[in-house]
Motif scaffolding. Sequence first.
Motif, PDB file in Angstrom:
ATOM      1  N   CYS A   3     105.388 -15.270 -48.052  1.00 28.81           N
ATOM      2  CA  CYS A   3     105.630 -14.594 -49.330  1.00 28.81           C
ATOM      3  C   CYS A   3     106.912 -13.757 -49.199  1.00 28.81           C
ATOM      4  O   CYS A   3     107.065 -12.998 -48.243  1.00 28.81           O
ATOM      5  CB  CYS A   3     104.447 -13.677 -49.648  1.00 28.81           C
ATOM      6  N   PHE A   5     107.791 -11.277 -50.770  1.00 27.26           N
ATOM      7  CA  PHE A   5     107.592  -9.852 -51.062  1.00 27.26           C
ATOM      8  C   PHE A   5     106.911  -9.129 -49.901  1.00 27.26           C
ATOM      9  O   PHE A   5     107.369  -8.081 -49.468  1.00 27.26           O
ATOM     10  CB  PHE A   5     106.757  -9.695 -52.336  1.00 27.26           C
ATOM     11  N   CYS A   6     105.800  -9.719 -49.411  1.00 21.93           N
ATOM     12  CA  CYS A   6     105.038  -9.008 -48.385  1.00 21.93           C
ATOM     13  C   CYS A   6     104.963  -9.779 -47.061  1.00 21.93           C
ATOM     14  O   CYS A   6     104.319  -9.330 -46.125  1.00 21.93           O
ATOM     15  CB  CYS A   6     103.620  -8.701 -48.895  1.00 21.93           C
ATOM     16  N   HIS A   8     103.328 -12.318 -46.330  1.00 25.00           N
ATOM     17  CA  HIS A   8     102.046 -12.965 -46.074  1.00 25.00           C
ATOM     18  C   HIS A   8     102.314 -14.449 -45.765  1.00 25.00           C
ATOM     19  O   HIS A   8     103.120 -15.072 -46.447  1.00 25.00           O
ATOM     20  CB  HIS A   8     101.138 -12.830 -47.311  1.00 25.00           C
ATOM     21  N   CYS A  31     101.214 -15.358 -54.221  1.00 22.64           N
ATOM     22  CA  CYS A  31     100.744 -14.837 -52.944  1.00 22.64           C
ATOM     23  C   CYS A  31      99.332 -14.286 -53.118  1.00 22.64           C
ATOM     24  O   CYS A  31      99.090 -13.464 -53.995  1.00 22.64           O
ATOM     25  CB  CYS A  31     101.690 -13.731 -52.470  1.00 22.64           C
ATOM     26  N   CYS A  34      99.491 -10.105 -52.219  1.00 28.14           N
ATOM     27  CA  CYS A  34     100.079  -9.089 -53.105  1.00 28.14           C
ATOM     28  C   CYS A  34     100.161  -9.565 -54.555  1.00 28.14           C
ATOM     29  O   CYS A  34     100.502  -8.794 -55.440  1.00 28.14           O
ATOM     30  CB  CYS A  34     101.472  -8.687 -52.606  1.00 28.14           C
TER      31      CYS A  34
HETATM   32 ZN    ZN Z   1     102.783 -11.267 -50.937  1.00 32.76          ZN
END
Ligand code: ZN
Length: 160
Positions: A3, A5-6, A8, A31, A34
């Motif tokens: 992911c 963003f995070c 993952h 995701c 998040c």
């Molecule tokens: Zn994420």
Amino acid sequence: MHCPFCRHPDSRVIDSRTSDDGLSIRRRRQCPQCGGRFSTIETASLNVIKRSGVVEPFSREKVMSGVRKACQGRPVTEGDLAVLAQKVEEAVRQTGSSQVDTNEIGLAILGPLRDLDEVAYLRFASVYQAFDSLEDFESAIGQLRADHASPAPDESVAPA
Ligand SMILES: [Zn+2]
């Protein structure tokens, strides 16, 4: 893929659609950790083996820059070049091989370039096919003339 963003390590595909040209698939992903959404674009890998033996990814940009030189001073737009490069990519991908050589790219360029601009086509062909005499030009031009001579439907209304 992770992911964005995070980080993952997993994501869920929520939508996928094929591009208009049929050469790629765009997937919308979410995701599970998040909830962030992002897209990925998937294309089959296509590599070009250069005369030097170097292998590099196929690039429409390189096709365009090769043809652009032959089109100098001709009424050919960047948009025309982009369409031509797309046709070349489609033709090459349709062969089903994931690796092609520059010769095959050159061959795939000739047809669409001829439809686009015959002078540019002759220039490109003269370099690509290594014309080394006036006879080479004459036979290429003779071929173009022969094809012009085939009756086209809209020529029947031309004034006599
Ligand atoms: Zn994420």
